[in-house]
Design a protein around this motif. Sequence first.
Motif, short mmCIF file in Angstrom:
data_model
loop_
_atom_site.label_atom_id
_atom_site.label_comp_id
_atom_site.label_asym_id
_atom_site.label_seq_id
_atom_site.Cartn_x
_atom_site.Cartn_y
_atom_site.Cartn_z
N PHE A 184 -5.01 -0.53 47.87
CA PHE A 184 -5.54 -1.46 46.87
C PHE A 184 -4.65 -1.47 45.63
N HIS A 185 -4.30 -0.31 45.14
CA HIS A 185 -3.46 -0.24 43.94
C HIS A 185 -2.04 -0.76 44.23
N LEU A 186 -1.53 -0.48 45.43
CA LEU A 186 -0.22 -1.02 45.79
C LEU A 186 -0.25 -2.55 45.81
N SER A 187 -1.36 -3.12 46.24
CA SER A 187 -1.45 -4.59 46.30
C SER A 187 -1.36 -5.20 44.91
N ILE A 188 -1.83 -4.48 43.92
CA ILE A 188 -1.72 -4.97 42.54
C ILE A 188 -0.28 -4.87 42.05
N LEU A 239 10.64 -3.90 40.91
CA LEU A 239 10.91 -2.60 40.30
C LEU A 239 9.67 -1.74 40.24
N PHE A 240 8.49 -2.36 40.12
CA PHE A 240 7.27 -1.56 40.14
C PHE A 240 7.14 -0.80 41.45
N LEU A 241 7.34 -1.50 42.55
CA LEU A 241 7.22 -0.83 43.85
C LEU A 241 8.32 0.20 44.07
N GLN A 242 9.50 -0.07 43.54
CA GLN A 242 10.58 0.91 43.65
C GLN A 242 10.22 2.18 42.90
N SER A 277 7.49 4.01 44.77
CA SER A 277 8.05 4.66 45.95
C SER A 277 8.77 5.95 45.56
N ALA A 278 9.52 5.90 44.48
CA ALA A 278 10.25 7.09 44.03
C ALA A 278 9.30 8.20 43.58
N LEU A 279 8.14 7.80 43.07
CA LEU A 279 7.16 8.76 42.56
C LEU A 279 6.00 8.97 43.54
N HIS A 280 6.22 8.62 44.80
CA HIS A 280 5.13 8.60 45.78
C HIS A 280 4.34 9.90 45.82
#
Length: 218
Positions: free
Chosen positions: A136-140, A148-151, A154-157
Amino acid sequence: MLEELAAFVAAAGLEPGSRLPAERELALRLKVGRSTIREALKRWQALGVVEMRKGSGTYLKAPLGDDAVHLSITVRLKQDSLLRALEVRRALEAEAAAIAARRATPDDLAHIRDCLERMEAVHLRYGEAPAEDWEFHLSIYRATGNPLFLQLVSALHDALFSFFTNPLNQPGFASRSFPLHRELFEAIAARDPETARAKALAILAITEEDLRAARHAP
């Protein structure tokens, strides 16, 4: 490994300011490889438990008495690390919610709604929904239109995903925030950035309250 190392420090009666034995000696005493000791000490340094001085050795900065080993390792240290990660999550998530409220396409909104409904269904059945909550949070983040948000996520997974797995094994961890997820979606769908930001922050405020409460749990 952190618990074993803490038990050794407590048994040795080391106090803040004391120099720890060399990595080689610690490895021999704890019967592990030097690389294992080195990684454990690096984690302690990141949490402010020790100071590693080049050419001098490793020095204890925080007390670890016999009666505080488990509290220090399984609650205090992990809690401190999570609270640091939460600061980063707050900065990312609140802004992402506000941007998504301005930019989300109809397809984005449909995807967020789908993720929300899956999360609600699983939560209703099992009382928790860590994987679905994460999605859900990833969809936002995706709905911001800024890769860059998803990058960054991903780096802070590892640091960020830990929040969704009840990291301190608390009954009902952050469950009070569950209804706010639908309110967050509704604010994004209504194109209301400020309310979306406020709802995201409200979710994280509950998470922080429960993290801090863990130190005082019986």
